[in-house]
Design a protein around this motif. Structure first.
Motif, PDB file in Angstrom:
ATOM      1  N   ARG A  18      24.349  -6.018 -29.911  1.00 57.83           N
ATOM      2  CA  ARG A  18      24.329  -4.933 -30.435  1.00 57.83           C
ATOM      3  C   ARG A  18      23.930  -5.096 -32.463  1.00 57.83           C
ATOM      4  O   ARG A  18      23.404  -4.197 -32.726  1.00 57.83           O
ATOM      5  CB  ARG A  18      25.264  -3.845 -30.326  1.00 57.83           C
ATOM      6  CG  ARG A  18      24.887  -3.551 -29.245  1.00 57.83           C
ATOM      7  CD  ARG A  18      26.334  -2.240 -28.448  1.00 57.83           C
ATOM      8  NE  ARG A  18      26.033  -1.383 -27.675  1.00 57.83           N
ATOM      9  CZ  ARG A  18      25.456  -0.579 -27.350  1.00 57.83           C
ATOM     10  NH1 ARG A  18      24.903   0.363 -28.443  1.00 57.83           N
ATOM     11  NH2 ARG A  18      24.915   0.683 -26.113  1.00 57.83           N
ATOM     12  N   GLU A  19      24.663  -5.733 -32.356  1.00 62.72           N
ATOM     13  CA  GLU A  19      25.337  -6.193 -33.823  1.00 62.72           C
ATOM     14  C   GLU A  19      23.631  -6.843 -34.481  1.00 62.72           C
ATOM     15  O   GLU A  19      23.482  -6.657 -35.826  1.00 62.72           O
ATOM     16  CB  GLU A  19      26.381  -7.162 -34.149  1.00 62.72           C
ATOM     17  CG  GLU A  19      26.068  -7.828 -34.729  1.00 62.72           C
ATOM     18  CD  GLU A  19      26.108  -7.595 -36.907  1.00 62.72           C
ATOM     19  OE1 GLU A  19      26.553  -5.635 -36.969  1.00 62.72           O
ATOM     20  OE2 GLU A  19      25.737  -8.167 -37.831  1.00 62.72           O
ATOM     21  N   ARG A  20      23.647  -7.525 -33.792  1.00 59.73           N
ATOM     22  CA  ARG A  20      22.182  -8.431 -34.136  1.00 59.73           C
ATOM     23  C   ARG A  20      20.739  -7.529 -34.289  1.00 59.73           C
ATOM     24  O   ARG A  20      19.343  -7.597 -35.012  1.00 59.73           O
ATOM     25  CB  ARG A  20      22.444  -9.799 -32.942  1.00 59.73           C
ATOM     26  CG  ARG A  20      22.606 -10.608 -33.567  1.00 59.73           C
ATOM     27  CD  ARG A  20      22.655 -11.952 -33.138  1.00 59.73           C
ATOM     28  NE  ARG A  20      23.560 -12.538 -32.576  1.00 59.73           N
ATOM     29  CZ  ARG A  20      23.875 -14.038 -33.532  1.00 59.73           C
ATOM     30  NH1 ARG A  20      22.659 -14.091 -33.830  1.00 59.73           N
ATOM     31  NH2 ARG A  20      24.359 -14.455 -33.390  1.00 59.73           N
ATOM     32  N   MET A  21      21.206  -6.641 -33.619  1.00 59.50           N
ATOM     33  CA  MET A  21      19.458  -5.332 -33.290  1.00 59.50           C
ATOM     34  C   MET A  21      19.853  -4.329 -34.032  1.00 59.50           C
ATOM     35  O   MET A  21      19.534  -3.558 -34.337  1.00 59.50           O
ATOM     36  CB  MET A  21      19.622  -4.856 -31.671  1.00 59.50           C
ATOM     37  CG  MET A  21      19.167  -6.144 -30.968  1.00 59.50           C
ATOM     38  SD  MET A  21      17.569  -6.703 -31.462  1.00 59.50           S
ATOM     39  CE  MET A  21      16.250  -5.772 -31.320  1.00 59.50           C
ATOM     40  N   SER A  22      20.652  -4.301 -35.299  1.00 59.27           N
ATOM     41  CA  SER A  22      21.445  -3.263 -35.873  1.00 59.27           C
ATOM     42  C   SER A  22      20.582  -3.078 -37.041  1.00 59.27           C
ATOM     43  O   SER A  22      20.174  -1.602 -37.612  1.00 59.27           O
ATOM     44  CB  SER A  22      22.382  -3.175 -36.276  1.00 59.27           C
ATOM     45  OG  SER A  22      22.038  -4.369 -37.738  1.00 59.27           O
ATOM     46  N   GLY A  23      18.956  -3.998 -37.057  1.00 56.43           N
ATOM     47  CA  GLY A  23      18.362  -3.154 -38.022  1.00 56.43           C
ATOM     48  C   GLY A  23      16.777  -2.624 -37.533  1.00 56.43           C
ATOM     49  O   GLY A  23      15.885  -2.444 -38.156  1.00 56.43           O
ATOM     50  N   ASN A  24      17.422  -2.163 -36.042  1.00 56.56           N
ATOM     51  CA  ASN A  24      16.197  -1.648 -35.104  1.00 56.56           C
ATOM     52  C   ASN A  24      16.859  -0.818 -34.722  1.00 56.56           C
ATOM     53  O   ASN A  24      17.624  -0.281 -33.892  1.00 56.56           O
ATOM     54  CB  ASN A  24      15.091  -2.930 -33.883  1.00 56.56           C
ATOM     55  CG  ASN A  24      14.897  -3.945 -34.436  1.00 56.56           C
ATOM     56  OD1 ASN A  24      15.539  -4.503 -35.201  1.00 56.56           O
ATOM     57  ND2 ASN A  24      13.709  -3.954 -34.762  1.00 56.56           N
ATOM     58  N   ILE A  25      15.924   0.308 -35.141  1.00 56.55           N
ATOM     59  CA  ILE A  25      16.838   2.137 -35.445  1.00 56.55           C
ATOM     60  C   ILE A  25      15.718   2.766 -34.305  1.00 56.55           C
ATOM     61  O   ILE A  25      14.290   2.113 -34.109  1.00 56.55           O
ATOM     62  CB  ILE A  25      16.782   2.989 -36.729  1.00 56.55           C
ATOM     63  CG1 ILE A  25      17.334   2.131 -37.563  1.00 56.55           C
ATOM     64  CG2 ILE A  25      17.206   4.588 -36.536  1.00 56.55           C
ATOM     65  CD1 ILE A  25      18.960   2.239 -37.189  1.00 56.55           C
TER      66      ILE A  25
END
Lengths: 218, 316
Positions: A190-197
């Motif tokens: 979740r943290e690592r994918m936070s740049g993909n909305i």
């Protein structure tokens, strides 16, 4: 259905068209001629600057002559007709334009194409094909990791790179101990994918898809 | 975006000289902030000097047992470097608390220091802004100021510096190494690198025209517990409302720097004498003379509470 290379320029495309497409319709020499025809406007006329760049996209070498203002995203979409990478916010906030350059995921909207001389670029089109899906693409299908699908190419490129980052030992904000082996956990993903909305809110299914691929990779 | 010519620099000295002799020139490295601002025509360089080809992407140990971080080391690589993780955990943590994975892969060490404020009035070209257009006025003052600075502000500007990395570097007493257009080099302590807004908020650092950052050096490791605590509106990928960078030694002494409260990373060395007395005493000195607005008055108690939590964590 038309192939991407047959795309006609609609009125809207022209209006919102990139600087690069402007360069095609008004090459510098024409712009210069217009400037000299009306000296009073000479200072206001902005002459595009054209520069060459060569890079490899999905295994194919390309040499392009581009308006220097062309972002990598616009070069991929408008010049190479690789329209899988999406323009969402065009300011690095949404992740829809995520591509993989030299093994690293980046926002292709916040980098100039001319800055990628000699580089190797992978877009969603280079990860898999409809007949031969990349495992991450197959997992997104299986887990319903999308609704409208607009953010999906960026999500999938990002997810593939995220698993590589974890394998390479790159820590994240939620990594409890900076000096121990990394684990693939829901919190890490979740943290690592936070740049993909994802405006449809498919996040939990996206995490399940990535988790499954990570599990298979071991 | 306004048109610009483009060149790839081949040496730091050449890049600095080119920047000095070319009107309207700017360096570009990661480009994550510059491109965004160019699209909005807040930055309008007429010439870009791409410095990505310069061999400034290494992290080396210095004779003083510190680290010399090349200006082009990407934020991801700096945060992941084993020496940084082991000896300067504060820096790893600050970097990882900022931006997104994609942006950290692009953004460079020097570029991170030079990023511009995210003040919404700076970004809105329909509004006056002394930082964007000197002398035009400040729309933030009297506007919506929840994100803005509470200390070190001026009547011309109340913007904050957005970097997390810079806050850690301030606590670590880093040094900024540069080369000037005439080929001379200098070392600028991080404390002196960023400027307070005063009456010229458009001038954000002490860098001279054409001067290029080549490296950031860190002194010998300080040890202690190193904690970076960032408080923000989302759990990830958001700028700090307040952040605390702390280095706490076993005897309770240490260092504290703050992010999200000022035009530069905020540290008051005299306040660190209060470390053994706790968060309230430190904050009283750190934020002495603070002039918060109605919207951001919460930042003052938030600093104290965040610092309190950090000091408690340091004891654990």
């Amino acid at each position: 259905m038309k192939s991407p290379s047959d795309l006609d320029l609609s009125r809207r495309d022209l209006l919102v068209g990139t600087a690069a497409s402007l360069a095609v319709t008004a090459p510098p020499s024409v712009a210069n001629a217009q400037a000299s025809a009306d000296g009073s406007q000479a200072a206001a006329v902005e002459v595009p600057s054209i520069s060459k760049v060569s890079f490899t996209v999905n295994g194919l070498a390309h040499e392009l002559e581009l308006d220097t203002r062309t972002t990598l995203l616009d070069a991929l979409r408008e010049h190479l007709h690789l329209t899988g990478s999406k323009k969402g916010c065009d300011q690095g906030q949404c992740g829809a334009c995520t591509v993989i350059v030299e093994g690293r995921r980046i926002s292709s909207c916040l980098t100039l194409a001319v800055m990628h001389e000699g580089r190797t670029i992978t877009t969603i089109e280079g990860l898999g094909t409809p007949d031969n899906l990349h495992p991450m693409q197959a997992a997104f299908v299986e887990h319903d990791g999308y609704q409208c699908g607009y953010c999906t190419p960026g999500q999938i490129c990002s997810a593939v790179a995220v698993l590589d980052e974890i394998k390479a030992g790159i820590p994240s904000h939620v990594t409890a101990d900076l000096n121990t082996q990394l684990q693939v956990t829901t919190a890490e993903l979740r943290e690592r994918m936070s740049g993909n909305i994802c405006r449809c809110g498919a996040y939990s299914n996206i995490v399940e898809a990535i988790t499954e691929v990570a599990g298979r990779q071991g | 975006m306004k048109p610009f010519t483009y060149e790839r620099a081949h040496s730091p000295a050449e890049a600095a000289a080119a920047a000095a002799r070319t009107p309207g020139a700017k360096f570009v490295a990661g480009g994550t902030n510059l491109l965004d601002l160019m699209k909005l025509q807040i930055e309008t360089p007429t010439h870009l000097i791409d410095v990505n080809g310069l061999a400034l992407d290494q992290i080396k140990t210095t004779p003083e047992e510190g680290l010399r971080i090349g200006a082009l080391v990407r934020n991801t690589d700096l945060a992941a470097d084993p020496r940084v993780r082991r000896d300067y955990g504060l820096l790893s943590r600050a970097l990882l608390a900022g931006a997104s994975g994609q942006l950290r892969n692009q953004a460079t060490t020097a570029g991170n220091l030079l990023q511009r404020t995210r003040c919404p009035y700076f970004y809105d070209t329909n509004q006056p802004c002394n930082k964007r257009e000197p002398g035009s006025g400040c729309s933030a003052i009297g506007g919506f100021t929840r994100q803005h600075a509470v200390v070190g502000v001026s009547e011309a500007c109340i913007a904050t510096h957005p970097s997390d990395m810079a806050v850690a570097l301030r606590a670590l007493d880093a040094t900024v190494e540069t080369i000037r257009p005439d080929g001379t080099t200098r070392s600028i302590p991080i404390a002196n690198f960023h400027r307070l807004p005063g009456d010229s908020p458009h001038i954000e650092t002490v860098l001279e025209r054409g001067e290029l950052i080549t490296a950031i050096t860190l002194p010998k490791p300080l040890g202690g517990k190193q904690i970076y605590r960032k408080v923000r509106d989302r759990a990830s990928y958001a700028f700090a409302l307040v952040s605390v960078a702390a280095i706490v030694q076993r005897d309770g002494r240490g260092r504290v720097a703050l992010g999200g409260v000022a035009h530069k990373p905020w540290r008051v060395e005299a306040a660190e004498a209060e470390m053994p007395r706790g968060a309230k005493a430190i904050t009283a000195q750190l934020l002495a003379g603070a002039t918060p607005t109605h919207d951001n008055a919460f930042k003052v108690p938030l600093v104290e509470r965040t610092l309190g939590a950090v000091l408690t964590e340091a004891k654990g």
